[in-house]
Scaffold this motif. Sequence first.
Motif, PDB file in Angstrom:
ATOM      1  N   THR A  14       8.230  -8.503   8.634  1.00  0.00           N
ATOM      2  CA  THR A  14       7.250  -9.658   8.069  1.00  0.00           C
ATOM      3  C   THR A  14       5.827  -9.809   8.587  1.00  0.00           C
TER       4      THR A  14
ATOM      5  N   CYS B  77       4.064  -6.876   7.216  1.00  0.00           N
ATOM      6  CA  CYS B  77       3.813  -7.222   5.622  1.00  0.00           C
ATOM      7  C   CYS B  77       2.484  -7.748   5.674  1.00  0.00           C
TER       8      CYS B  77
ATOM      9  N   SER C 127      -2.196  -5.926  -4.805  1.00  0.00           N
ATOM     10  CA  SER C 127      -2.252  -7.183  -4.997  1.00  0.00           C
ATOM     11  C   SER C 127      -1.693  -8.241  -4.101  1.00  0.00           C
TER      12      SER C 127
ATOM     13  N   VAL D  62       0.784 -10.274  -5.543  1.00  0.00           N
ATOM     14  CA  VAL D  62       1.901 -10.109  -6.228  1.00  0.00           C
ATOM     15  C   VAL D  62       2.742  -9.188  -5.360  1.00  0.00           C
ATOM     16  N   HIS D  63       2.236  -7.803  -5.151  1.00  0.00           N
ATOM     17  CA  HIS D  63       3.052  -6.933  -4.436  1.00  0.00           C
ATOM     18  C   HIS D  63       3.470  -7.303  -3.041  1.00  0.00           C
ATOM     19  N   GLN D  64       2.508  -7.913  -2.385  1.00  0.00           N
ATOM     20  CA  GLN D  64       2.918  -8.440  -1.161  1.00  0.00           C
ATOM     21  C   GLN D  64       3.888  -9.493  -1.070  1.00  0.00           C
ATOM     22  N   ALA D  65       3.705 -10.492  -1.888  1.00  0.00           N
ATOM     23  CA  ALA D  65       4.735 -11.617  -2.182  1.00  0.00           C
ATOM     24  C   ALA D  65       6.002 -11.039  -2.364  1.00  0.00           C
ATOM     25  N   THR D  66       6.168 -10.154  -3.267  1.00  0.00           N
ATOM     26  CA  THR D  66       7.176  -9.564  -3.871  1.00  0.00           C
ATOM     27  C   THR D  66       8.030  -8.757  -2.695  1.00  0.00           C
ATOM     28  N   LEU D  67       7.359  -8.056  -1.793  1.00  0.00           N
ATOM     29  CA  LEU D  67       8.005  -7.268  -0.802  1.00  0.00           C
ATOM     30  C   LEU D  67       8.652  -8.541   0.476  1.00  0.00           C
TER      31      LEU D  67
ATOM     32  N   VAL E 157       9.580 -11.194  -0.309  1.00  0.00           N
ATOM     33  CA  VAL E 157      10.886 -11.945  -0.889  1.00  0.00           C
ATOM     34  C   VAL E 157      12.037 -10.976  -0.552  1.00  0.00           C
ATOM     35  N   VAL E 158      11.681  -9.728  -1.045  1.00  0.00           N
ATOM     36  CA  VAL E 158      12.687  -8.511  -0.850  1.00  0.00           C
ATOM     37  C   VAL E 158      13.364  -8.509   0.451  1.00  0.00           C
TER      38      VAL E 158
ATOM     39  N   SER F 257      17.114  -9.013   1.442  1.00  0.00           N
ATOM     40  CA  SER F 257      17.915  -7.931   1.897  1.00  0.00           C
ATOM     41  C   SER F 257      18.561  -8.339   3.047  1.00  0.00           C
TER      42      SER F 257
END
Length: 366
Positions: free
Chosen positions: A146, A149, A156, A158-163, A165-166, A170
């Motif tokens: 984290t 990250c 963007s 959005v990509h950072q927030a998506t990662l 959350v993933v 996981s």
Amino acid sequence: MHATYPDVTEAEFRAQYQKNDRAQAHRVLRFVMGLSLPLLYIDFLLLGMGQSFVVLACLRSVAFVSAWWILRASQRRLASANLEQYLFYWAILVLSVQIISDFLSPLTYLGHFVIDVWICMVASIVLPIRAANLLGLVYAYWFAMTALCLTKIFPSFVHQATLFVVLILSTYTGQTVAAYLQKFRLKLLSAEFELQRKEITDPLTGLANRREFLRNMENELQRHKRLGKTMSVLMFDIEDLKQINMQFGAGTADMVLVEVSKRMQRATRNYDCLARFGTEEFVVLLPEAFAEVATKIAARAQYTIAAMPVAVSGREIKISTRVGVTTLQEGDNVENMLRRAEDDLKRVQNTLLDESETQNQSLVFA
């Protein structure tokens, strides 16, 4: 309706699954050893032949050699507790090397997160380490990922927030699956132990059943013969049990049998094997007991059983037993000893019948 079984202890759980856990540890070690070279090649592509790459190569070599050493030590009958400890320290080393590799990679490179997400999910499932230690290890790795990250350059937000959350999902998924597997294994082992207990236990009295007694007696007989020691067997029969059941109602005999079994347990030694052998017969295996000791224990058990009446539905029932005694002889086997004990029991019964008939005849003549 769900069946419930007594919980097993941590020691029982570890002892039962130590072979499976050892095999699982071997698979994990071999898999990571095989993965070391591809990861080292990725490090070379990202870092080139520089100081950072040399440091990573040395660290991955240490992790590889450590895995190889644990495998060799485990094959030489390494204790399960030591294997788990070594595996825990090795996991810390491997994850630390992966974290260092991730932080040394270029800020724009995000490919390592595929491996990181996978590690956060499967580490809890595949590593045969105690849950308390494994939980801290996985959460520490998740926290490091984290933090990483937040330092990487993403296309963007959005990509950072998506990662982000993933990574959370996981880790949560891995922990949930691991907890479910642990719970399933505990239930399975509890059910297995309960089935084994029922297979060898008389359901009414809780004593060993006939099959278990014969198995124990065979083992003890071989041990006593090997050590040149003696042992004895007692065979008890409850007098007039059928008449008691007919006179006082259905279920009375069961209550009497339960009470007699408790009193016999109090009268015998802790290491004696007590079992329900028939409908109204009990047997006691007396390890390392001569005939004199067996006779004393038999008398004590008879006195304990008859000392107090059994209270049933507000009535008191006097209970008495007959007992046959036998001691190990040269060339004996299980069948011979039990036959002699039964013959001695019949002899006692016949003697009591003869005495009863003599008394009745005396009263008639009187």
